[in-house]
Design an enzyme around this catalytic site. Structure first.
Site, PDB file in Angstrom:
ATOM      1  CG  ASN A 145      40.887  48.429  31.190  1.00  0.00           C
ATOM      2  OD1 ASN A 145      40.512  47.319  30.808  1.00  0.00           O
ATOM      3  ND2 ASN A 145      42.155  48.741  31.338  1.00  0.00           N
ATOM      4  CG  ASP A 170      37.196  38.812  26.456  1.00  0.00           C
ATOM      5  OD1 ASP A 170      36.537  39.847  26.710  1.00  0.00           O
ATOM      6  OD2 ASP A 170      38.381  38.668  26.807  1.00  0.00           O
ATOM      7  CG  ASN A 191      41.254  45.086  33.774  1.00  0.00           C
ATOM      8  OD1 ASN A 191      41.341  44.750  34.959  1.00  0.00           O
ATOM      9  ND2 ASN A 191      42.322  45.208  32.996  1.00  0.00           N
TER      10      ASN A 191
END
Length: 271
Positions: A145, A170, A191
């Protein structure tokens, strides 16, 4: 001034307006979709021209730091980085809130040929490329994040523009076994990408997406932080070598956009 910049951009692209073919039309469409004026870039169409005139200088593999995350779906990019046949030749060091390595582009090309990722003839450095220019590889260790803190720090230090960055990550919206090369666009709720965009101040960077499939009815966070299943790892073993060849082509190409028609979304695993 803008007309001069535009003329220069088109000259560098090698456009021959009287000899348009299907590929030229695809490039023009890409130009129109992404064209916008930005200050200080010296080009009328940075959104389009930049992706065709700039070479990739930074490859950032997004993931979570720590042994407990090593085999998880969210760390597909790190697993890909570790599986690269030339990974052992890179000298990794700790800096920029992560682990990074650098290599001259010409030396990388030689490594790609030796590893079988590029043919011995063809696929070489284009005339416009500087073989001595360094290419950087980065694994942010800020956790997913906050990936942008690491990407932004390295990019700022080495004066790397957003359009010269390829982020590997991913992708829930692609099925397992599928790889997608993408320029700019939405973030898909990722994120890590959101953090990179916030740090760079733009979403205009390249992405290499590894499909992990979207679960039906399962908790997304739990799913992406769970390890790949054994049969899924078999799929990855089929995908990674072909994706490595794509990465090699992208890093020696002065025109990564040429790869988009084939690699925008491509299934690499066997049925």
């Amino acid at each position: 001034m803008l007309l001069v910049d535009a003329a220069d951009c088109f000259c560098r692209l090698g456009f021959k307006f009287m000899q348009l073919n299907a590929y030229s039309v695809q490039l023009i469409v890409l130009f129109v979709k992404t064209a916008r004026v930005r200050r200080g870039r010296g080009c009328l169409f940075p959104g389009g021209c930049a992706i065709l005139c700039a070479m990739i200088r930074l490859v950032a593999f997004l993931g979570n730091y720590g042994r407990e995350y090593e085999r998880t779906r969210h760390n597909a990019a790190w697993q890909f980085a570790d599986a690269l046949p030339f990974a052992g030749r890179l000298g990794w060091q700790e800096k920029f809130h992560g682990s990074y390595a650098a290599a001259e582009r010409a030396a990388l090309r030689e490594a790609f040929v030796e590893c079988g990722l590029l043919p011995a003839s063809g696929g070489g450095l284009p005339r416009s490329a500087d073989g001595a220019e360094r290419v950087f590889f980065l694994k942010p260790e800020t956790y997913m994040n906050l990936s942008g803190q690491s990407v932004g720090a390295l990019a700022d230090f080495f004066k790397i523009a957003p359009e010269e960055i390829l982020v590997v990550h991913d992708e829930l919206e692609l099925p397992l076994g599928t790889v997608g090369l993408k320029w700019s666009g939405g973030l898909g709720g990722h994120n890590g990408l959101r953090s990179v965009k916030a740090s760079l101040g733009t979403a205009d960077f390249w992405r290499l997406r590894f499909g992990i499939s979207k679960p039906s009815g399962a908790d997304i966070a739990e799913y992406v932080l769970s390890p790949f299943l054994p049969d899924e790892r078999i799929v990855l073993s089929q995908v990674f070598p072909q994706a490595a060849a794509l990465l090699a082509k992208a890093l020696v190409s002065a025109d990564a956009a040429r790869l988009l028609p084939e690699w925008r979304k491509k299934k690499l695993s066997a049925d």
